[in-house]
Scaffold this motif. Structure first.
Motif, mmCIF file in Angstrom:
data_model
loop_
_atom_site.group_PDB
_atom_site.id
_atom_site.type_symbol
_atom_site.label_atom_id
_atom_site.label_comp_id
_atom_site.label_asym_id
_atom_site.label_seq_id
_atom_site.Cartn_x
_atom_site.Cartn_y
_atom_site.Cartn_z
ATOM 1 N N ARG A 1 90.257 -38.716 117.672
ATOM 2 C CA ARG A 1 91.188 -37.929 118.461
ATOM 3 C C ARG A 1 92.623 -38.206 118.018
ATOM 4 N NH1 ARG A 1 87.165 -36.192 120.844
ATOM 5 N NH2 ARG A 1 85.992 -37.111 122.493
ATOM 6 N N LEU B 1 83.128 -33.033 127.404
ATOM 7 C CA LEU B 1 83.720 -32.650 126.126
ATOM 8 C C LEU B 1 82.762 -32.788 124.956
ATOM 9 C CD1 LEU B 1 87.316 -34.112 126.492
ATOM 10 C CD2 LEU B 1 86.597 -31.720 126.682
ATOM 11 N N TRP C 1 86.120 -24.759 120.230
ATOM 12 C CA TRP C 1 87.408 -25.438 120.347
ATOM 13 C C TRP C 1 87.227 -26.935 120.193
ATOM 14 C CZ3 TRP C 1 91.842 -22.571 121.041
ATOM 15 C CH2 TRP C 1 91.646 -21.207 121.307
ATOM 16 N N GLU D 1 88.963 -30.624 121.037
ATOM 17 C CA GLU D 1 89.969 -31.252 121.893
ATOM 18 C C GLU D 1 90.974 -32.013 121.040
ATOM 19 O OE1 GLU D 1 86.573 -34.235 121.789
ATOM 20 O OE2 GLU D 1 86.693 -32.076 121.976
ATOM 21 N N GLY E 1 95.038 -35.243 125.867
ATOM 22 C CA GLY E 1 95.090 -34.896 127.280
ATOM 23 C C GLY E 1 95.920 -35.885 128.061
ATOM 24 N N LEU F 1 89.733 -39.297 126.569
ATOM 25 C CA LEU F 1 88.812 -38.164 126.464
ATOM 26 C C LEU F 1 87.365 -38.585 126.286
ATOM 27 C CD1 LEU F 1 90.937 -35.768 124.232
ATOM 28 C CD2 LEU F 1 90.755 -35.817 126.726
ATOM 29 N N MET G 1 85.844 -36.008 132.024
ATOM 30 C CA MET G 1 85.659 -35.469 130.680
ATOM 31 C C MET G 1 84.262 -35.697 130.126
ATOM 32 S SD MET G 1 88.476 -34.044 130.297
ATOM 33 C CE MET G 1 89.077 -34.006 131.977
ATOM 34 N N ARG H 1 94.179 -24.536 126.799
ATOM 35 C CA ARG H 1 94.554 -25.596 127.726
ATOM 36 C C ARG H 1 93.601 -25.539 128.913
ATOM 37 N NH1 ARG H 1 100.862 -23.840 127.332
ATOM 38 N NH2 ARG H 1 100.988 -24.136 125.080
ATOM 39 N N VAL I 1 93.814 -31.019 129.306
ATOM 40 C CA VAL I 1 93.346 -31.275 127.947
ATOM 41 C C VAL I 1 93.757 -30.086 127.092
ATOM 42 C CG1 VAL I 1 91.342 -31.677 126.452
ATOM 43 C CG2 VAL I 1 91.371 -32.609 128.777
ATOM 44 N N ARG I 2 94.311 -30.386 125.920
ATOM 45 C CA ARG I 2 94.667 -29.346 124.959
ATOM 46 C C ARG I 2 93.614 -29.288 123.863
ATOM 47 N NH1 ARG I 2 98.874 -29.034 121.815
ATOM 48 N NH2 ARG I 2 98.602 -31.186 121.166
ATOM 49 N N PHE I 3 93.310 -28.073 123.419
ATOM 50 C CA PHE I 3 92.319 -27.826 122.381
ATOM 51 C C PHE I 3 92.933 -26.958 121.288
ATOM 52 C CE2 PHE I 3 89.948 -28.444 126.238
ATOM 53 C CZ PHE I 3 88.738 -29.014 125.888
#
Length: 145
Positions: free
Chosen positions: A2, A73, A84, A86, A89, A99, A105, A121, A130-132
């Motif tokens: 990540r 996730l 998508w 991740e 976040g 995450l 999650m 988002r 969380v942004r993807f």
């Protein structure tokens, strides 16, 4: 692996701004200008018989109800005709979100999503965000038990 680089730092600064600290003017709130009081339902799957993403296109900048799969996730996130990945976040308290270990999650967590260009988002009911990024290429999903 990540990534938790400048984007996460900017997102943390935005949430800190909501708590009273001043956030940089150039850093947008992840849900700024997105009305999510009455999110729409996601449209029916576009091509349920195919391999790969089966979701139908959605409108850019519009909030939709969404729940992570039963493995959180680790489950595929299939929205707007794409898978998508991740990115990062933040928890409701403004701290970086784990995450891989946060309870929200790793479960089928409900919330709302919005797609803005090639970024998705997801905000949980508790306020975690969380942004993807749109996935490029074939998707390999981990197994979950």
């Amino acid at each position: 692996m990540r990534r938790a680089g400048p984007a996460l730092c900017a997102l943390v600064a935005v949430l800190a701004g909501c708590a009273g600290a001043s956030a940089p003017a150039a850093t947008p709130d992840p849900f700024a200008e997105v009305t999510d009081l009455h999110p729409l339902a996601l449209p029916a799957e576009a091509d349920a018989g195919s391999e790969g993403p089966t979701s139908a296109p959605i409108r850019d900048g519009v909030a939709y109800t969404f729940s992570l799969g039963h493995c959180g996730l680790q489950s595929p996130v299939d929205v707007d005709g794409s898978y998508w990945d991740e990115l990062d976040g933040i928890a409701p308290n403004g701290q970086p979100l784990d995450l891989d270990g946060d309870g929200e999650m790793i479960n089928a967590t409900p919330g709302v999503i919005v797609v803005i260009g090639d970024e998705l988002r997801f905000r949980t009911e508790s306020g975690s965000v969380v942004r993807f990024a749109r996935h490029d290429g074939d998707e390999q999903f981990p197994t979950c038990e």
